[in-house]
Design an enzyme around this catalytic site. Sequence first.
Site, PDB file in Angstrom:
ATOM      1  N   CYS A   1     -12.937  -3.175  -7.000  1.00 53.97           N
ATOM      2  CA  CYS A   1     -12.009  -2.213  -7.587  1.00 53.97           C
ATOM      3  C   CYS A   1     -10.606  -2.431  -7.042  1.00 53.97           C
ATOM      4  O   CYS A   1     -10.419  -2.603  -5.840  1.00 53.97           O
ATOM      5  CB  CYS A   1     -12.445  -0.777  -7.247  1.00 53.97           C
ATOM      6  SG  CYS A   1     -14.162  -0.394  -7.606  1.00 53.97           S
TER       7      CYS A   1
ATOM      8  N   LYS B   1       0.855  -1.185   0.000  1.00 53.14           N
ATOM      9  CA  LYS B   1       0.000   0.000   0.000  1.00 53.14           C
ATOM     10  C   LYS B   1       0.896   1.242   0.000  1.00 53.14           C
ATOM     11  O   LYS B   1       2.033   1.197   0.485  1.00 53.14           O
ATOM     12  CB  LYS B   1      -0.900  -0.001   1.233  1.00 53.14           C
ATOM     13  CG  LYS B   1      -1.860  -1.176   1.303  1.00 53.14           C
ATOM     14  CD  LYS B   1      -2.651  -1.148   2.607  1.00 53.14           C
ATOM     15  CE  LYS B   1      -3.569  -2.354   2.716  1.00 53.14           C
ATOM     16  NZ  LYS B   1      -4.323  -2.375   3.996  1.00 53.14           N
TER      17      LYS B   1
ATOM     18  N   CYS C   1      -1.845   2.138 -17.797  1.00 51.51           N
ATOM     19  CA  CYS C   1      -1.749   0.868 -17.069  1.00 51.51           C
ATOM     20  C   CYS C   1      -1.054  -0.237 -17.849  1.00 51.51           C
ATOM     21  O   CYS C   1      -0.717  -1.275 -17.280  1.00 51.51           O
ATOM     22  CB  CYS C   1      -3.141   0.415 -16.647  1.00 51.51           C
ATOM     23  SG  CYS C   1      -3.988   1.592 -15.577  1.00 51.51           S
TER      24      CYS C   1
END
Length: 398
Positions: A214, A18, A83
């Site tokens: 998501c 994260k 991406c």
Amino acid sequence: MSTNRVIVGGVGMVPFKKPRDSRPYYEMGEEAVRAALADAGIDYSLVQQAYAGWVYGDSTSGQFALYRVGETGIPVVNVNNNCSTGSSALFMARQAVESGAVQCALAVGFEQMPNGALEMQFEDRISPLARFNEALGQRFTFDPELPFAPQYFGYAGQEHMERFGTQQETFAKISVKARKHAALNPFAVFREPITVDDVLKSPKIVGPLTRLMCCPPTCGAAAAILCTPEFAKRHGIESTITIKAQVMSTDLPTTFTGERISNIVGYQVTAEAAEKVYALSGVDPTDIPVVELHDCFATNEVLCYEALGLTPEGSAEKFVNDGENTFGGQVVTNPSGGLLSKGHPLGATGLAQCAELVWQLRGQAGDRQVDGATLALQHNLGLGGAGVVTLYEKVDSK
């Protein structure tokens, strides 16, 4: 022009994290490159070109990361393709080796992402996604004040529901599968199990999407060493994993008509690239046992089953309900946990997919191993747009 067989001689990646737990991008990039070099068993001085992929960063971030490995004077090309950045770097490295321009090339991708949803970084100029926003607005209401990606993929999922009667629970099952696979992957961020009920009760986003459908922002890096068979033999590199076929596609005029929202999120781009890969390789998609595909949202995984030809258009819900997308079914999709659970550091994703599939073909994937796999398919998508489909094959090194 020569057309060399391209060997994937080494791969490496760092565990994804994260944003609040992330190290600087240059440290992650360096570690991934050193891991790929160690996997190949060569020194950085033997690399002749490098392609560095990233999205959130300043120009020449690639050099800054690679100079920590070595300052050898080689060309370093920085790649930014949203991406699909990591697989775009891989695509360019593969071309360099295949063409005979070099015998050994490096592709690395890294990302130190901020918290929160993706946003445009420059507000003083028109967005490269402006035409996509306009096309979406022909069918659904596009809200410029909200994050754009969930709107694209949420409405694409809603369109699939309207066309084929797909249920929201089907998308929820994708997220559940992703966590189940990620639990077996020490590189993945989100490894805790969840249920369909957990997914459906998480906060609603857009259309059928809930928060647990998501992918969240994550940070990480991955790298691959590509080389010719002659280079591999000369330096004692394992030469069993090859890129059998690879195609990059971009948008066609039909993306912008608004008739198919799925095309706005790359359905046609994916289908075009996949069809060309199958034609080049002579491989039938239903014969591929393991796939890493671009599940940035659970809705997109369902669309990709059909776009990649793993199941006929309109049949993805049955494909999911019959368990054909996991261990014991037709094809194991995203054994790594995919973007939903492994994480999605934009510049690193395509090369992390590469690493996972190389480990699968070598039989080094541990508890998530797909037994006996000799073919593996990779799909990486970037809005704006570019789609890269890569077919890997395990061959006899003799």
